[in-house]
Design an enzyme around this catalytic site. Structure first.
Site, PDB file in Angstrom:
ATOM      1  CB  THR A   1      -7.055   0.589   0.819  1.00 25.30           C
ATOM      2  OG1 THR A   1      -7.128  -0.789   0.444  1.00 25.30           O
ATOM      3  CG2 THR A   1      -6.698   0.669   2.290  1.00 25.30           C
TER       4      THR A   1
ATOM      5  CE  LYS B   1      -4.570   4.665   2.570  1.00 18.85           C
ATOM      6  NZ  LYS B   1      -3.921   5.872   2.011  1.00 18.85           N
TER       7      LYS B   1
ATOM      8  CB  VAL C   1      -5.387   0.702  -9.463  1.00 22.40           C
ATOM      9  CG1 VAL C   1      -5.485   1.437 -10.797  1.00 22.40           C
ATOM     10  CG2 VAL C   1      -6.196   1.436  -8.406  1.00 22.40           C
TER      11      VAL C   1
ATOM     12  CE1 TYR D   1      -0.183   2.196 -12.450  1.00 24.48           C
ATOM     13  CE2 TYR D   1      -1.504   1.579 -10.534  1.00 24.48           C
ATOM     14  CZ  TYR D   1      -1.225   1.463 -11.888  1.00 24.48           C
ATOM     15  OH  TYR D   1      -1.990   0.625 -12.663  1.00 24.48           O
TER      16      TYR D   1
ATOM     17  CE1 TYR E   1      -1.397   1.725   2.143  1.00 22.64           C
ATOM     18  CE2 TYR E   1      -2.451  -0.335   1.511  1.00 22.64           C
ATOM     19  CZ  TYR E   1      -2.299   1.023   1.366  1.00 22.64           C
ATOM     20  OH  TYR E   1      -3.057   1.716   0.450  1.00 22.64           O
ATOM     21  CG  HIS E   2      -4.634  -3.103   4.101  1.00 25.78           C
ATOM     22  ND1 HIS E   2      -3.845  -4.171   3.761  1.00 25.78           N
ATOM     23  CD2 HIS E   2      -5.167  -2.640   2.943  1.00 25.78           C
ATOM     24  CE1 HIS E   2      -3.905  -4.361   2.462  1.00 25.78           C
ATOM     25  NE2 HIS E   2      -4.693  -3.446   1.934  1.00 25.78           N
TER      26      HIS E   2
ATOM     27  CB  SER F   1      -0.994  -5.457   5.728  1.00 31.28           C
ATOM     28  OG  SER F   1      -1.436  -4.237   5.148  1.00 31.28           O
TER      29      SER F   1
ATOM     30  NE  ARG G   1      -0.965 -10.145  -0.081  1.00 29.01           N
ATOM     31  CZ  ARG G   1      -1.290  -8.906  -0.433  1.00 29.01           C
ATOM     32  NH1 ARG G   1      -2.363  -8.348   0.089  1.00 29.01           N
ATOM     33  NH2 ARG G   1      -0.558  -8.226  -1.277  1.00 29.01           N
TER      34      ARG G   1
ATOM     35  CG  ASP H   1       8.547  14.291   4.923  1.00 27.93           C
ATOM     36  OD1 ASP H   1       7.387  13.927   4.652  1.00 27.93           O
ATOM     37  OD2 ASP H   1       9.198  13.833   5.875  1.00 27.93           O
ATOM     38  CB  ILE H   2       3.359  16.175   2.985  1.00 29.01           C
ATOM     39  CG1 ILE H   2       3.194  14.655   3.093  1.00 29.01           C
ATOM     40  CG2 ILE H   2       3.416  16.608   1.527  1.00 29.01           C
ATOM     41  CD1 ILE H   2       1.884  14.144   2.528  1.00 29.01           C
TER      42      ILE H   2
ATOM     43  CD  GLU I   1      -5.219 -13.186   1.160  1.00 28.97           C
ATOM     44  OE1 GLU I   1      -5.652 -12.018   1.181  1.00 28.97           O
ATOM     45  OE2 GLU I   1      -4.607 -13.661   0.191  1.00 28.97           O
TER      46      GLU I   1
END
Length: 387
Positions: free
Chosen positions: A146, A187, A213, A13, A183-184, A181, A330, A76-77, A332
């Site tokens: 993020t 990061k 975004v 994206y 994911y977070h 999460s 969530r 794949d990096i 939160e």
């Protein structure tokens, strides 16, 4: 040529619009992707609003319209030999790292998706770090982080670091992180690894902590009247950011899905400002041995404020829009202090594109023209129940 930029996650994206933007400005650009997210999309049964050709097709379209070439690598990096060979061949001045699984709901779906997210994201970042260390530590690494790394602390959010006084002594330390999460969390771990690489190896790193975004078109995607250069615009519960979801919900007449009380606040930005922020980071690289953190957002809204904006503007287009509160999947705080700093990018010259009625009208009109593509069965929350 202004310089050579390698974009990891170039099918995404943000990755693809970044590639077009820098290519259009005269940079030599290469993109790499392994289409993992497309595989996950198929696994989950979700589709974007507008179908996106694969990278090779898009770079051919781009070259035909502009004359600019973008080099494509498929792989794949996280495969270290693959990335080492790629970096040696292309010899970038800058690497922009979007190459991760970016969905918080997906990371919380079950054990397998949690591990897939953490393993993929950390392996990718570690591979990039070692490639730079091995080949050229002067390469500037721009990593997309993020704002979710910070969570919602009951103090103002600084940019990456905080001055602390304890028992008469002071130090400048990384700002405390409260990810919500896996994911977070990945990061946060990215940031910790990169800061280690800066301290141990003298890497030069810019960490862009980005808010959610929104947006469909960029200046470059508008060049193609057939919409073949539009990025992956998702509206489902796994991949669609909140405003993008609200836009499609408004068009098909589904009440806007406000989770919980809707008082959750975050820092948002237009996709065109993502390109502007990344471009500023490319043009003003971090110094050797510097871990530079910049909070990347332009405005702060609550979920309720976004829902009200969409409802009001949609009404002007003849759409009847309702708002409905859903149980929040969530864990939160739904009412909280939120005051985040974003002075670093402003200092580099960021000129924000704010969320105006015209921006919402354009998004709604595009969704209306593509209404037949919107699958209502993937809009409503249901599968992404956080364990």
């Amino acid at each position: 040529m202004k310089g050579k930029v390698l974009i990891l996650g170039g099918d995404g994206y943000l990755g693809w619009p970044t590639a077009m933007n820098l290519s259009n400005l005269g940079y030599s650009v290469a993109v790499v992707d392994n289409y993992l997210k497309r595989w996950i999309f198929n696994k989950l049964g979700v589709i974007p609003l507008i179908d996106c050709p694969d990278l090779q097709e898009r770079v051919n379209i781009w070259k035909g319209l502009t004359g600019h070439e973008i080099k494509v690598y498929i792989g794949d990096i996280g495969g270290h030999d693959f990335l080492i060979n790629l970096v040696k061949e292309f010899q970038p001045d800058t690497i922009i790292h979007y190459g991760e699984i970016p969905s918080a709901p997906y990371s919380m779906l079950n054990h397998n998706t949690s591990w897939e997210t953490i393993q993929n994201n950390l392996n990718a970042t570690l591979s990039v770090m070692w490639a730079i260390k091995t080949i050229d530590t002067d390469i500037h690494l721009i990593k997309l982080g993020t704002m979710g790394e910070y969570g919602t602390p009951n103090i103002d959010i600084e940019e990456g670091f905080i001055e602390i006084e304890k028992n008469g002594r002071t130090d400048r330390l990384p700002f405390p992180k409260l990810p919500g999460s896996f994911y977070h969390l990945s990061k946060v771990q990215d940031s910790d690894m990169l800061y280690l690489g800066v301290r141990m190896w003298g890497l030069r790193v810019t960490d862009l902590n980005q808010g959610p975004v929104y947006g469909i078109h960029t200046d470059e995607s508008r060049i193609d009247k057939e919409n073949r250069l539009i990025p992956h615009f998702h509206y489902d519960e796994f991949w669609g950011t909140v405003l993008n979801r609200f836009i499609t919900q408004a068009v098909v007449g589904i009440p806007l899905t406000v989770y919980g009380k809707g008082g959750q606040k975050r820092g948002f930005l237009n996709i065109t400002d993502t390109l502007q922020c990344v471009r500023l980071a490319v043009q003003h690289p971090a110094n050797r041995g510097e871990f530079r953190v910049m909070n990347q957002f332009t405005e702060i809204f609550s979920v309720n404020e976004l829902a009200d904006k969409v409802k009001t503007v949609a009404k002007s287009l003849g759409l009847k829009v309702a708002i409905q509160n859903y149980p929040n999947p969530r864990k939160e705080a739904e009412e909280h202090h939120y005051n985040a700093k974003n002075t670093n990018l402003m200092g580099l010259g960021l000129q924000p594109n704010y969320l105006t009625d015209n921006v919402l009208i354009e998004m709604l009109e595009i969704a209306m023209r593509n209404k037949k593509n919107i699958r209502q069965d993937i809009i409503l929350p249901g599968r992404a129940k956080w364990q």
